[in-house]
Design a protein around this motif. Structure first.
Motif, PDB file in Angstrom:
ATOM      1  N   GLU A 232       0.852  -1.296  -0.043  1.00 64.00           N
ATOM      2  CA  GLU A 232      -0.043   0.063  -0.060  1.00 64.00           C
ATOM      3  C   GLU A 232       1.018   1.175   0.239  1.00 64.00           C
ATOM      4  O   GLU A 232       0.466   2.257  -0.741  1.00 64.00           O
ATOM      5  N   GLN A 233       1.969   1.160   0.802  1.00 66.51           N
ATOM      6  CA  GLN A 233       2.925   2.480   0.776  1.00 66.51           C
ATOM      7  C   GLN A 233       3.555   2.501  -0.413  1.00 66.51           C
ATOM      8  O   GLN A 233       4.184   3.621  -0.789  1.00 66.51           O
ATOM      9  N   MET A 234       3.949   1.369  -1.069  1.00 66.17           N
ATOM     10  CA  MET A 234       4.947   1.406  -2.377  1.00 66.17           C
ATOM     11  C   MET A 234       4.136   0.339  -3.306  1.00 66.17           C
ATOM     12  O   MET A 234       4.508  -0.713  -3.510  1.00 66.17           O
ATOM     13  N   PRO A 235       3.082   1.074  -4.009  1.00 68.17           N
ATOM     14  CA  PRO A 235       2.263   0.246  -5.025  1.00 68.17           C
ATOM     15  C   PRO A 235       3.062  -0.509  -5.893  1.00 68.17           C
ATOM     16  O   PRO A 235       2.780  -1.567  -6.324  1.00 68.17           O
ATOM     17  N   GLY A 236       4.238  -0.039  -6.587  1.00 71.81           N
ATOM     18  CA  GLY A 236       5.019  -0.203  -7.397  1.00 71.81           C
ATOM     19  C   GLY A 236       5.959  -1.436  -7.161  1.00 71.81           C
ATOM     20  O   GLY A 236       6.629  -2.087  -8.001  1.00 71.81           O
ATOM     21  N   ILE A 237       6.051  -1.796  -5.890  1.00 70.60           N
ATOM     22  CA  ILE A 237       7.194  -2.748  -5.214  1.00 70.60           C
ATOM     23  C   ILE A 237       6.949  -3.997  -5.959  1.00 70.60           C
ATOM     24  O   ILE A 237       5.754  -4.536  -5.918  1.00 70.60           O
ATOM     25  N   SER A 238       7.904  -4.760  -6.196  1.00 71.57           N
ATOM     26  CA  SER A 238       7.831  -6.186  -6.513  1.00 71.57           C
ATOM     27  C   SER A 238       7.422  -7.119  -5.421  1.00 71.57           C
ATOM     28  O   SER A 238       7.824  -6.808  -4.200  1.00 71.57           O
ATOM     29  N   ASP A 239       6.773  -8.376  -5.613  1.00 70.33           N
ATOM     30  CA  ASP A 239       6.730  -9.257  -4.661  1.00 70.33           C
ATOM     31  C   ASP A 239       7.823  -9.562  -3.854  1.00 70.33           C
ATOM     32  O   ASP A 239       7.855  -9.797  -2.578  1.00 70.33           O
ATOM     33  N   GLU A 240       8.948  -9.889  -4.530  1.00 70.58           N
ATOM     34  CA  GLU A 240      10.128 -10.131  -3.959  1.00 70.58           C
ATOM     35  C   GLU A 240      10.842  -8.970  -3.017  1.00 70.58           C
ATOM     36  O   GLU A 240      11.278  -9.356  -1.935  1.00 70.58           O
ATOM     37  N   ARG A 241      10.798  -7.819  -3.403  1.00 64.74           N
ATOM     38  CA  ARG A 241      11.278  -6.610  -2.459  1.00 64.74           C
ATOM     39  C   ARG A 241      10.350  -6.527  -1.569  1.00 64.74           C
ATOM     40  O   ARG A 241      10.647  -6.307  -0.244  1.00 64.74           O
ATOM     41  N   ALA A 242       9.074  -6.697  -1.542  1.00 65.22           N
ATOM     42  CA  ALA A 242       7.974  -6.655  -0.465  1.00 65.22           C
ATOM     43  C   ALA A 242       8.290  -7.819   0.609  1.00 65.22           C
ATOM     44  O   ALA A 242       8.274  -7.400   1.645  1.00 65.22           O
ATOM     45  N   ALA A 243       8.622  -8.827  -0.019  1.00 65.11           N
ATOM     46  CA  ALA A 243       8.765 -10.129   1.123  1.00 65.11           C
ATOM     47  C   ALA A 243      10.126  -9.768   1.907  1.00 65.11           C
ATOM     48  O   ALA A 243      10.371 -10.016   3.005  1.00 65.11           O
ATOM     49  N   ILE A 244      11.229  -9.449   1.140  1.00 61.13           N
ATOM     50  CA  ILE A 244      12.447  -9.138   1.852  1.00 61.13           C
ATOM     51  C   ILE A 244      12.305  -7.872   2.809  1.00 61.13           C
ATOM     52  O   ILE A 244      12.725  -8.004   4.024  1.00 61.13           O
ATOM     53  N   LEU A 245      11.326  -6.843   2.552  1.00 64.63           N
ATOM     54  CA  LEU A 245      11.164  -5.723   3.395  1.00 64.63           C
ATOM     55  C   LEU A 245      10.386  -6.413   4.779  1.00 64.63           C
ATOM     56  O   LEU A 245      10.374  -5.933   5.723  1.00 64.63           O
ATOM     57  N   THR A 246       9.391  -7.058   4.394  1.00 60.42           N
ATOM     58  CA  THR A 246       8.765  -7.848   5.425  1.00 60.42           C
ATOM     59  C   THR A 246       9.504  -8.667   6.453  1.00 60.42           C
ATOM     60  O   THR A 246       9.543  -8.783   7.833  1.00 60.42           O
ATOM     61  N   ALA A 247      10.526  -9.393   5.801  1.00 60.82           N
ATOM     62  CA  ALA A 247      11.314 -10.333   6.819  1.00 60.82           C
ATOM     63  C   ALA A 247      12.366  -9.220   7.360  1.00 60.82           C
ATOM     64  O   ALA A 247      12.796  -9.426   8.498  1.00 60.82           O
ATOM     65  N   VAL A 248      13.010  -8.077   6.874  1.00 60.60           N
ATOM     66  CA  VAL A 248      13.768  -7.265   7.507  1.00 60.60           C
ATOM     67  C   VAL A 248      12.859  -6.673   8.686  1.00 60.60           C
ATOM     68  O   VAL A 248      13.635  -6.518  10.005  1.00 60.60           O
ATOM     69  N   ASN A 249      11.884  -6.209   8.507  1.00 58.75           N
ATOM     70  CA  ASN A 249      10.934  -5.716   9.615  1.00 58.75           C
ATOM     71  C   ASN A 249      10.790  -6.733  10.865  1.00 58.75           C
ATOM     72  O   ASN A 249      10.928  -6.364  11.997  1.00 58.75           O
ATOM     73  N   ALA A 250      10.442  -7.953  10.427  1.00 56.66           N
ATOM     74  CA  ALA A 250      10.201  -9.020  11.397  1.00 56.66           C
ATOM     75  C   ALA A 250      11.669  -9.175  12.289  1.00 56.66           C
ATOM     76  O   ALA A 250      11.563  -9.435  13.382  1.00 56.66           O
ATOM     77  N   VAL A 251      12.715  -9.243  11.627  1.00 53.47           N
ATOM     78  CA  VAL A 251      14.062  -9.389  12.467  1.00 53.47           C
ATOM     79  C   VAL A 251      14.313  -8.197  13.146  1.00 53.47           C
ATOM     80  O   VAL A 251      14.585  -8.361  14.234  1.00 53.47           O
ATOM     81  N   ALA A 252      13.975  -6.961  13.038  1.00 52.34           N
ATOM     82  CA  ALA A 252      14.207  -5.656  13.565  1.00 52.34           C
ATOM     83  C   ALA A 252      13.189  -5.704  14.904  1.00 52.34           C
ATOM     84  O   ALA A 252      13.663  -5.560  15.746  1.00 52.34           O
ATOM     85  N   ASP A 253      12.025  -6.111  14.615  1.00 54.59           N
ATOM     86  CA  ASP A 253      11.014  -6.377  15.714  1.00 54.59           C
ATOM     87  C   ASP A 253      11.405  -7.381  16.554  1.00 54.59           C
ATOM     88  O   ASP A 253      11.486  -6.954  18.002  1.00 54.59           O
ATOM     89  N   GLN A 254      11.908  -8.625  16.264  1.00 55.36           N
ATOM     90  CA  GLN A 254      12.612  -9.512  17.307  1.00 55.36           C
ATOM     91  C   GLN A 254      13.903  -9.257  17.929  1.00 55.36           C
ATOM     92  O   GLN A 254      13.905  -9.239  19.025  1.00 55.36           O
ATOM     93  N   LEU A 255      14.687  -8.512  17.163  1.00 54.63           N
ATOM     94  CA  LEU A 255      15.900  -8.137  17.980  1.00 54.63           C
ATOM     95  C   LEU A 255      15.385  -7.015  18.997  1.00 54.63           C
ATOM     96  O   LEU A 255      16.215  -6.933  19.976  1.00 54.63           O
ATOM     97  N   ALA A 256      14.518  -6.125  18.672  1.00 59.19           N
ATOM     98  CA  ALA A 256      14.126  -5.172  19.668  1.00 59.19           C
ATOM     99  C   ALA A 256      13.422  -5.797  20.926  1.00 59.19           C
ATOM    100  O   ALA A 256      13.782  -5.313  21.991  1.00 59.19           O
ATOM    101  N   LEU A 257      12.715  -6.865  20.675  1.00 59.97           N
ATOM    102  CA  LEU A 257      12.047  -7.574  21.671  1.00 59.97           C
ATOM    103  C   LEU A 257      13.132  -8.253  22.676  1.00 59.97           C
ATOM    104  O   LEU A 257      13.226  -8.165  23.876  1.00 59.97           O
ATOM    105  N   GLN A 258      14.216  -8.717  21.855  1.00 62.34           N
ATOM    106  CA  GLN A 258      15.233  -9.392  22.811  1.00 62.34           C
ATOM    107  C   GLN A 258      16.237  -8.419  23.471  1.00 62.34           C
ATOM    108  O   GLN A 258      16.452  -8.811  24.628  1.00 62.34           O
ATOM    109  N   GLN A 259      16.113  -7.335  23.155  1.00 57.65           N
ATOM    110  CA  GLN A 259      16.860  -6.098  23.726  1.00 57.65           C
ATOM    111  C   GLN A 259      16.141  -5.583  24.852  1.00 57.65           C
ATOM    112  O   GLN A 259      16.750  -5.635  26.037  1.00 57.65           O
ATOM    113  N   LYS A 260      15.027  -5.645  24.510  1.00 58.36           N
ATOM    114  CA  LYS A 260      13.875  -5.217  25.720  1.00 58.36           C
ATOM    115  C   LYS A 260      14.069  -6.491  27.016  1.00 58.36           C
ATOM    116  O   LYS A 260      14.095  -6.247  28.380  1.00 58.36           O
ATOM    117  N   GLU A 261      14.147  -7.504  26.855  1.00 60.54           N
ATOM    118  CA  GLU A 261      14.235  -8.594  27.420  1.00 60.54           C
ATOM    119  C   GLU A 261      15.580  -8.595  28.585  1.00 60.54           C
ATOM    120  O   GLU A 261      15.454  -8.984  29.491  1.00 60.54           O
TER     121      GLU A 261
END
Length: 75
Positions: A44-73
């Motif tokens: 929605e934010q980047m309508p022209g993005i390829s499926d592959e790039r969107a998947a990579i950004l999703t993965a990067v966001n997920a890992v960033a969230d996981q690392l933030a949670l680990q740091q909080k712990e």
């Protein structure tokens, strides 16, 4: 495949995948739901993005969230 592993047929980003894991059906449905929500938000934010790039950004966001949670712990 060990006894406690299961096969899940899921649809992510409109494509079907088989995922093998130990999660419950409810847990896997929750995971797939979040992934699909994040993919949709990126597209929605980047309508022209390829499926592959969107998947990579999703993965990067997920890992960033996981690392933030680990740091909080650790704090």
């Amino acid at each position: 495949m060990t006894e406690n592993k299961r096969r899940f047929k899921v649809k992510i980003g409109g494509k079907e995948y088989i995922i093998i894991g130990e999660a419950s059906t409810a847990r896997m449905n929750a995971v797939v739901g979040v992934v699909n929500q994040q993919l949709a938000a990126i597209k929605e934010q980047m309508p022209g993005i390829s499926d592959e790039r969107a998947a990579i950004l999703t993965a990067v966001n997920a890992v960033a969230d996981q690392l933030a949670l680990q740091q909080k712990e650790k704090e």
